[in-house]
Design a protein around this motif. Sequence first.
Motif, PDB file in Angstrom:
ATOM      1  N   ASN A 143       1.481   3.190  -7.758  1.00 49.03           N
ATOM      2  CA  ASN A 143       2.599   4.017  -6.892  1.00 49.03           C
ATOM      3  C   ASN A 143       3.405   4.739  -7.970  1.00 49.03           C
ATOM      4  OD1 ASN A 143       1.439   4.228  -4.495  1.00 49.03           O
ATOM      5  ND2 ASN A 143       2.881   2.424  -3.752  1.00 49.03           N
ATOM      6  N   VAL A 180      -6.587  11.991  -1.609  1.00 49.47           N
ATOM      7  CA  VAL A 180      -5.583  13.082  -2.040  1.00 49.47           C
ATOM      8  C   VAL A 180      -6.449  14.105  -3.077  1.00 49.47           C
ATOM      9  CG1 VAL A 180      -3.633  13.081  -3.707  1.00 49.47           C
ATOM     10  CG2 VAL A 180      -4.047  10.905  -2.224  1.00 49.47           C
ATOM     11  N   THR A 206      -1.861   7.362 -12.890  1.00 44.77           N
ATOM     12  CA  THR A 206      -0.818   6.301 -12.570  1.00 44.77           C
ATOM     13  C   THR A 206      -0.485   5.262 -13.530  1.00 44.77           C
ATOM     14  OG1 THR A 206      -2.429   4.555 -11.942  1.00 44.77           O
ATOM     15  CG2 THR A 206      -1.988   6.263 -10.092  1.00 44.77           C
ATOM     16  N   ASP A 250       4.512   7.615  -3.023  1.00 48.52           N
ATOM     17  CA  ASP A 250       3.974   6.945  -1.901  1.00 48.52           C
ATOM     18  C   ASP A 250       4.865   6.125  -0.883  1.00 48.52           C
ATOM     19  OD1 ASP A 250       2.338   5.670   0.096  1.00 48.52           O
ATOM     20  OD2 ASP A 250       0.953   4.809  -1.304  1.00 48.52           O
ATOM     21  N   GLY A 261      -7.961  11.229  -5.833  1.00 43.96           N
ATOM     22  CA  GLY A 261      -7.892   9.868  -5.522  1.00 43.96           C
ATOM     23  C   GLY A 261      -7.773   9.356  -4.044  1.00 43.96           C
ATOM     24  N   ALA A 289      -0.245  18.017  -4.771  1.00 47.40           N
ATOM     25  CA  ALA A 289      -0.903  17.172  -4.059  1.00 47.40           C
ATOM     26  C   ALA A 289      -1.148  17.102  -2.686  1.00 47.40           C
ATOM     27  CB  ALA A 289      -0.697  15.499  -4.545  1.00 47.40           C
ATOM     28  N   LYS A 342      -2.261  15.365   0.495  1.00 50.31           N
ATOM     29  CA  LYS A 342      -2.455  13.954   1.111  1.00 50.31           C
ATOM     30  C   LYS A 342      -3.108  14.015   2.332  1.00 50.31           C
ATOM     31  CE  LYS A 342      -0.335  10.393  -0.548  1.00 50.31           C
ATOM     32  NZ  LYS A 342       0.605   9.051  -0.720  1.00 50.31           N
ATOM     33  N   ASP A 367       6.791  -0.629  -1.199  1.00 51.73           N
ATOM     34  CA  ASP A 367       5.537  -0.598  -1.890  1.00 51.73           C
ATOM     35  C   ASP A 367       5.585  -0.330  -3.564  1.00 51.73           C
ATOM     36  OD1 ASP A 367       2.912  -1.464  -1.875  1.00 51.73           O
ATOM     37  OD2 ASP A 367       2.206   0.374  -1.226  1.00 51.73           O
ATOM     38  N   LYS A 421       4.830  -0.504  -6.939  1.00 57.26           N
ATOM     39  CA  LYS A 421       3.580  -1.027  -7.575  1.00 57.26           C
ATOM     40  C   LYS A 421       3.196   0.005  -8.659  1.00 57.26           C
ATOM     41  CE  LYS A 421       0.326   0.303  -4.116  1.00 57.26           C
ATOM     42  NZ  LYS A 421      -0.679  -0.186  -3.321  1.00 57.26           N
ATOM     43  N   LEU A 423       3.476   7.569 -10.869  1.00 57.11           N
ATOM     44  CA  LEU A 423       2.753   8.355 -11.448  1.00 57.11           C
ATOM     45  C   LEU A 423       3.422   8.937 -12.793  1.00 57.11           C
ATOM     46  CD1 LEU A 423       1.923  10.623  -8.057  1.00 57.11           C
ATOM     47  CD2 LEU A 423       0.528   8.802  -9.385  1.00 57.11           C
ATOM     48  N   GLY A 434      -6.464   6.447  -1.191  1.00 53.51           N
ATOM     49  CA  GLY A 434      -5.730   5.375  -0.895  1.00 53.51           C
ATOM     50  C   GLY A 434      -5.744   5.015   0.574  1.00 53.51           C
ATOM     51  N   GLY A 435      -4.627   3.897   0.597  1.00 54.44           N
ATOM     52  CA  GLY A 435      -4.664   3.251   1.977  1.00 54.44           C
ATOM     53  C   GLY A 435      -4.426   4.556   3.106  1.00 54.44           C
ATOM     54  N   VAL A 469       3.053  17.284  -1.505  1.00 56.37           N
ATOM     55  CA  VAL A 469       3.953  16.750  -2.451  1.00 56.37           C
ATOM     56  C   VAL A 469       3.544  17.095  -3.831  1.00 56.37           C
ATOM     57  CG1 VAL A 469       4.206  14.668  -1.150  1.00 56.37           C
ATOM     58  CG2 VAL A 469       2.620  14.641  -3.032  1.00 56.37           C
ATOM     59  N   GLU A 470       4.523  17.206  -4.789  1.00 54.28           N
ATOM     60  CA  GLU A 470       4.470  17.595  -6.148  1.00 54.28           C
ATOM     61  C   GLU A 470       3.048  16.964  -6.592  1.00 54.28           C
ATOM     62  OE1 GLU A 470       7.807  15.843  -7.959  1.00 54.28           O
ATOM     63  OE2 GLU A 470       7.237  16.754  -9.950  1.00 54.28           O
ATOM     64  N   TYR A 471       2.357  17.635  -7.476  1.00 53.22           N
ATOM     65  CA  TYR A 471       1.300  17.059  -8.064  1.00 53.22           C
ATOM     66  C   TYR A 471       1.973  16.678  -9.551  1.00 53.22           C
ATOM     67  CZ  TYR A 471      -3.066  16.904 -10.715  1.00 53.22           C
ATOM     68  OH  TYR A 471      -4.137  16.350 -11.322  1.00 53.22           O
ATOM     69  N   VAL A 472       1.449  15.482  -9.685  1.00 51.09           N
ATOM     70  CA  VAL A 472       2.047  14.919 -11.156  1.00 51.09           C
ATOM     71  C   VAL A 472       0.762  14.535 -12.027  1.00 51.09           C
ATOM     72  CG1 VAL A 472       3.356  12.837 -12.030  1.00 51.09           C
ATOM     73  CG2 VAL A 472       3.867  13.556  -9.590  1.00 51.09           C
TER      74      VAL A 472
HETATM   75  N1  LIG Z   1       1.429  13.341  -6.107  1.00 49.74           N
HETATM   76  C1  LIG Z   1       0.261  13.044  -6.803  1.00 49.74           C
HETATM   77  N2  LIG Z   1       0.013  13.909  -7.881  1.00 49.74           N
HETATM   78  C2  LIG Z   1      -1.148  13.132  -8.623  1.00 49.74           C
HETATM   79  N3  LIG Z   1      -1.993  12.649  -8.040  1.00 49.74           N
HETATM   80  C3  LIG Z   1      -1.674  11.721  -6.905  1.00 49.74           C
HETATM   81  C4  LIG Z   1      -0.721  12.019  -6.347  1.00 49.74           C
HETATM   82  N4  LIG Z   1      -0.512  11.360  -5.416  1.00 49.74           N
HETATM   83  C5  LIG Z   1      -1.399  10.400  -5.413  1.00 49.74           C
HETATM   84  N5  LIG Z   1      -2.420  10.776  -6.460  1.00 49.74           N
HETATM   85  C6  LIG Z   1      -3.624  10.241  -6.858  1.00 49.74           C
HETATM   86  O1  LIG Z   1      -4.305   9.638  -5.772  1.00 49.74           O
HETATM   87  C7  LIG Z   1      -4.353   8.316  -5.612  1.00 49.74           C
HETATM   88  C8  LIG Z   1      -4.237   7.809  -4.246  1.00 49.74           C
HETATM   89  O2  LIG Z   1      -2.973   7.711  -3.994  1.00 49.74           O
HETATM   90  P1  LIG Z   1      -2.387   7.181  -2.405  1.00 49.74           P
HETATM   91  O3  LIG Z   1      -0.808   7.349  -2.655  1.00 49.74           O
HETATM   92  O4  LIG Z   1      -2.883   7.735  -1.411  1.00 49.74           O
HETATM   93  O5  LIG Z   1      -3.010   5.695  -2.515  1.00 49.74           O
HETATM   94  P2  LIG Z   1      -2.373   4.446  -3.613  1.00 49.74           P
HETATM   95  O6  LIG Z   1      -1.092   4.302  -3.740  1.00 49.74           O
HETATM   96  O7  LIG Z   1      -3.377   4.210  -4.871  1.00 49.74           O
HETATM   97  O8  LIG Z   1      -3.088   3.348  -2.621  1.00 49.74           O
HETATM   98  P3  LIG Z   1      -2.399   2.607  -1.338  1.00 49.74           P
HETATM   99  O9  LIG Z   1      -2.351   3.661  -0.227  1.00 49.74           O
HETATM  100  O10 LIG Z   1      -3.158   1.683  -0.936  1.00 49.74           O
HETATM  101  O11 LIG Z   1      -0.993   1.990  -1.646  1.00 49.74           O
HETATM  102  C9  LIG Z   1      -3.476   7.549  -6.846  1.00 49.74           C
HETATM  103  O12 LIG Z   1      -3.837   6.509  -7.277  1.00 49.74           O
HETATM  104  C10 LIG Z   1      -3.436   8.748  -7.659  1.00 49.74           C
HETATM  105  O13 LIG Z   1      -4.396   8.736  -8.611  1.00 49.74           O
END
Ligand SMILES: Nc1ncnc2c1ncn2[C@@H]1O[C@H](COP(=O)(O)OP(=O)(O)OP(=O)(O)O)[C@@H](O)[C@H]1O
Length: 346
Positions: free
Chosen positions: A257, A140, A208, A270, A133, A152, A154, A252, A254, A259, A135-136, A201-204
């Motif tokens: 966020n 990931v 989402t 997040d 993934g 996971a 990041k 945040d 939402k 999983l 994100g902001g 971090v832990e992989y989930v």
């Molecule tokens: N711990 C995790 N285990 C599995 N997948 C993850 C994990 N963390 C993030 N992801 C995946 O990576 C994507 C991006 O995550 P990230 O937290 O960076 O951004 P976001 O929450 O989607 O967006 P923003 O940063 O804008 O809030 C998630 O939508 C998810 O699909």
Amino acid sequence: MYGGRNTSSTGSRSVPYSPASVYSDTSTTRSSTSSSRSSVASAARSVAGVFVSCFTPPVDTRSSTKSFADSDEFKPAASDALRAGSERKRGSNRGVYATANNSTHGREPGSVKFSMEEILKATRNFSSSFKVGQGGFGTVYRGRLEDGTLVAVKRAKKSVYDKHLGVEFQSEIRTLAQVEHLNLVKFFGYLEHGDERIVVVEYVPNGTLREHLDCIHGNFLDLAARLDIAIDVAHAITYLHMYTDHPIIHRDIKSSNILLTENFRAKVADFGFARLAADSDSGVTHVSTQVKGTAGYLDPEYLRTYQLTEKSDVYSFGVLLVELVTGRRPIEPKRELMERITAKWV
Ligand SMILES: Nc1ncnc2c1ncn2[C@@H]1O[C@H](COP(=O)(O)OP(=O)(O)OP(=O)(O)O)[C@@H](O)[C@H]1O
């Protein structure tokens, strides 16, 4: 309208998290805490009441639902981790929380500084096939540590730490390192090396909540599953607000966020925007801050006053509950003007 935070009678917030302390009105801790923090749990209870009275519990179809992890190359380790007790299935004890002691991983969460070599090995040099993934914060990746732990990874994009001179990163690390709860994504460690800022971090494994509400994975979340998810998130927020050394405002909350595990239980992720709440012992009841968060989930009072309290998370949680029940997004730009903002529409 914001009230001051009450403190526990022991003066310490490091109390063990137990269902009794959250749900029993006779609990010392609960009776001495502010109504703002109990409102997350009571909101979830209200929704639970509506669900329970309106719907016959459906047969649990989730165990037969094919999830990400079934086709995942990491499947054996993921399944081991799930079997080993870090998960609970629906119908088992609610609110029983994992501690570092029953972690199946070799590492104590929060304590590890990773080396670049370990990270590169875990992600096979940030292989694009390991990317899960964006994100902001950055990109990931999923990875596997030497001891078999699924993680996971990041990786911050350069602009994030350039702009904030590492402040956000340090804030995320400090926050992540002090929390541990079954419904929060576990923090394993970090790397700060030259240009790189990485959080492990832990992989989930199961995507989402938003993806599932959009049926991207081809399965429909039944109402009982949605209720479980709402309760899981309520537990996580309550823990952040009440049971960490200093209350933590997530900022945040939402659906992207949240999983989901293989058993469709929720883990809140997040903490990039997390900020420690004001300390009521010092008489301060809010934190003044520039507005952060996601449109559609933002507490209007926080938007107006820039004063952040735990109530802002409770508002976002309310929007999330509506999202869970209706499947709508918090903002639906294609709808008629009057119906675009979900909070107003509802
Ligand atoms: N711990 C995790 N285990 C599995 N997948 C993850 C994990 N963390 C993030 N992801 C995946 O990576 C994507 C991006 O995550 P990230 O937290 O960076 O951004 P976001 O929450 O989607 O967006 P923003 O940063 O804008 O809030 C998630 O939508 C998810 O699909």
